[in-house]
Write an enzyme that holds these catalytic residues in place. Structure first.
Site, PDB file in Angstrom:
ATOM      1  N   SER A   1      40.413  41.173  34.091  1.00 43.41           N
ATOM      2  CA  SER A   1      41.607  41.574  34.924  1.00 43.41           C
ATOM      3  C   SER A   1      42.883  41.206  34.167  1.00 43.41           C
ATOM      4  O   SER A   1      42.982  40.512  32.989  1.00 43.41           O
ATOM      5  CB  SER A   1      41.723  40.925  36.112  1.00 43.41           C
ATOM      6  OG  SER A   1      41.769  39.714  36.284  1.00 43.41           O
ATOM      7  N   LYS A   2      43.930  41.769  34.598  1.00 39.93           N
ATOM      8  CA  LYS A   2      45.225  41.372  34.030  1.00 39.93           C
ATOM      9  C   LYS A   2      45.497  39.854  33.965  1.00 39.93           C
ATOM     10  O   LYS A   2      46.388  39.468  33.440  1.00 39.93           O
ATOM     11  CB  LYS A   2      46.349  42.137  35.080  1.00 39.93           C
ATOM     12  CG  LYS A   2      46.352  43.847  34.628  1.00 39.93           C
ATOM     13  CD  LYS A   2      47.485  44.678  35.420  1.00 39.93           C
ATOM     14  CE  LYS A   2      47.557  46.047  35.108  1.00 39.93           C
ATOM     15  NZ  LYS A   2      48.333  46.658  35.640  1.00 39.93           N
ATOM     16  N   ARG A   3      44.952  39.336  35.061  1.00 41.02           N
ATOM     17  CA  ARG A   3      45.221  37.704  35.402  1.00 41.02           C
ATOM     18  C   ARG A   3      44.653  36.932  34.027  1.00 41.02           C
ATOM     19  O   ARG A   3      44.974  35.816  33.866  1.00 41.02           O
ATOM     20  CB  ARG A   3      44.749  37.243  36.529  1.00 41.02           C
ATOM     21  CG  ARG A   3      45.560  37.962  37.806  1.00 41.02           C
ATOM     22  CD  ARG A   3      45.130  37.057  39.023  1.00 41.02           C
ATOM     23  NE  ARG A   3      43.688  37.320  39.400  1.00 41.02           N
ATOM     24  CZ  ARG A   3      42.938  38.337  40.113  1.00 41.02           C
ATOM     25  NH1 ARG A   3      44.051  39.248  40.519  1.00 41.02           N
ATOM     26  NH2 ARG A   3      41.649  38.538  40.134  1.00 41.02           N
ATOM     27  N   SER A   4      43.953  37.554  33.285  1.00 37.12           N
ATOM     28  CA  SER A   4      43.059  36.945  32.336  1.00 37.12           C
ATOM     29  C   SER A   4      44.213  36.497  31.068  1.00 37.12           C
ATOM     30  O   SER A   4      43.802  35.744  30.310  1.00 37.12           O
ATOM     31  CB  SER A   4      41.998  37.826  31.582  1.00 37.12           C
ATOM     32  OG  SER A   4      42.520  38.922  30.992  1.00 37.12           O
ATOM     33  N   GLY A   5      45.264  37.513  31.226  1.00 37.50           N
ATOM     34  CA  GLY A   5      46.182  37.320  29.961  1.00 37.50           C
ATOM     35  C   GLY A   5      46.073  37.865  28.625  1.00 37.50           C
ATOM     36  O   GLY A   5      46.818  38.016  27.839  1.00 37.50           O
TER      37      GLY A   5
END
Length: 484
Positions: A252-256
């Site tokens: 996900s985008k939260r993974s960076g």
């Protein structure tokens, strides 16, 4: 001839999963001397992000995935932007053709009615629309159309029987039609849905192989119903496995590091990212891991794509990126590394020497800062750093060595690495010292670190005569103060 396509939506940075879809589509085409097409799917206007089209073009260019036709290269089957195709009435024409065949129908149900179906539990187990508007007579439909009542056009999925399709990765799959919803083909705003536009465009544009993520497996039966309703040939399906993070959760985008842009910003090289992404689900016959794009083109066989989720291992990507950096020619590395060096080295002429020191020691470009931060200023350090068992040196010996070597360095005419190395070797021999007993104290005094990217003479050259001597004098003072 094999023809593949990449059909992204302009919604922001390109997710790694989308990059893999583009890459596999590109490789399938190139491996078979086929054609690779770019199509922009922008029918969902609410999700459109300004500047996203440029991101798509820039990403494909940086990744080396050059398309043969697309919005900027006419291949004779355009327009290649779905909103433009929509304005031409292409999708409505084919939706109305399905209505005439009984394979689709107008649906005038309001949002309130559809919501009430959910609240009343009137929908069947799989959430199917109840086909309420299918029972409308032609006269009733015509009257509602003339009255301007908002509507959508739905696919008329058979209520009984099964639908089967073949995927090159997952094999033959059969689903009960009772599990399939009458999906919307044309929305109330007149735009086609993603699913419908895909099928129409893939057929009209001659796409032979469709590559996408396995989350679309569940939609494939409905695609096949559409193909059969039109009497069109079904393309070859290649559904790629899910990409997860190290915790086996969907990336996900939260993974960076979920997008190509994120990775480039973090100092990864485009060619390393492409190499890494190619191995997210696919393995070459020779099991080697470092593959140029040209090698991937020659070797890619989509039948070697696996079913299991592919783990995005950042550490493996870092290792791979480091291998690409090591193999890079010095001129290009210097160009890429210079922005990361400028903060610590003011003298441009010393940048090549710094590059030579760090090139084999980093995995991503931002690692350079941690390697050379001491060049700007020596950090506070403990004098215990001067103690080194292997070098057979300690604080007392280091202080005496530095006192004696400072005049030698002050008198040195040539302050280059090679000349300084010979000078210090001669000094060590004359003083009856091991080389390490001379080099270690100098390196420690110059850096204040236990680990440095270069040896003592390399550091002397990069730091320069004046600053090096200042640091050596400061080290003597520090050691003397500690000794009391």
């Amino acid at each position: 001839m094999i023809k593949t396509r990449f059909a992204p939506s302009p919604t922001g940075r390109m997710h790694v999963g989308n990059l893999r879809t583009a890459l596999y589509s590109y490789l399938i085409a190139r491996h078979e001397n086929g054609s690779f097409m770019l199509r922009i799917e922008d029918t969902d206007q609410e999700r459109f992000v300004e500047g996203a089209l440029d991101i798509i073009y820039d990403t494909l260019r940086e990744a080396g995935l050059h398309h043969d036709e697309g919005p900027d290269i006419d291949g004779g089957v355009g327009p290649y932007v779905q909103s433009e195709r929509c304005r031409m009435g292409i999708y409505r024409k084919y939706a109305e053709e399905l209505i005439k065949k009984g394979a689709a129908y107008y649906c005038f149900c309001t949002k309130e009615r559809l919501e009430s179906l959910k609240q009343e539990g009137s929908e069947e187990e799989y959430g199917r629309y109840d086909k309420h508007c299918l029972s409308l007579t032609p006269e009733e439909v015509e009257e509602k159309l003339k009255s301007g009542i908002p509507y959508v056009i739905r696919l008329n999925v058979p209520e009984e029987g099964t639908t089967s399709f073949h995927d090159e990765i997952y094999g033959d799959i059969t689903v009960d039609n009772s599990e399939l919803d009458d999906m919307i083909l044309i929305k109330s705003d007149g735009f086609p849905t993603y699913n419908f536009a895909n099928v129409v465009d893939d057929h009209l544009m001659g796409i032979t192989h469709v590559v996408r993520g396995n989350e679309y497996l569940s939609s494939s039966p409905k695609y096949n119903i559409l193909y059969h309703a039109f009497g069109w040939e079904v393309p070859v399906y290649v559904h790629c496995p899910l990409i997860t993070d190290e915790n086996h959760k969907k990336l996900s985008k939260r993974s960076g590091h979920s997008s190509f842009g994120d990775l480039i910003d973090q100092g990864f090289l485009p060619e390393a990212v492409v190499n890494f992404v190619a191995l997210l689900g696919w393995s070459p016959a020779d099991n080697s891991e470092i593959k140029s794009l040209a090698e991937l083109e020659a070797e890619f066989d989509y039948r070697r794509i696996g079913k299991s989720p592919a783990v995005f291992d950042v550490n493996k990507l870092r290792w791979m990126n480091g291998e690409y950096i090591k193999a890079m020619d010095d001129a290009r590395f210097e160009e890429l590394a210079a922005p990361y060096i400028h903060e610590y080295v003011a003298d441009e002429s010393r940048i090549p020497a710094v590059c030579a020191m760090v090139k084999s020691r980093i995995e991503v470009l931002p690692d350079i800062a941690g390697q050379i931060d001491f060049l700007k200023a020596v950090p506070d350090y403990e004098v215990s750093l001067y103690k080194h068992k292997k070098m057979k040196t300690d604080e007392a010996l280091s202080r005496e060595v530095l006192k004696k070597v400072i005049p030698v360095l002050e008198a040195a005419e040539d302050f280059s690495n090679d000349a300084l190395y010979q000078t210090l070797l001669a000094f060590a021999a004359e003083a009856g010292l091991k080389n390490g007993q001379v080099m270690w104290p100098i390196r420690t005094a110059l850096s204040g670190k236990a680990m440095t990217p270069g040896g003592a003479t390399q550091l002397l050259e990069v730091i320069g005569r004046e600053e090096s001597l200042r640091r050596l004098h400061a080290a003597v003072a520090k050691l003397s103060a500690e000794a009391g």
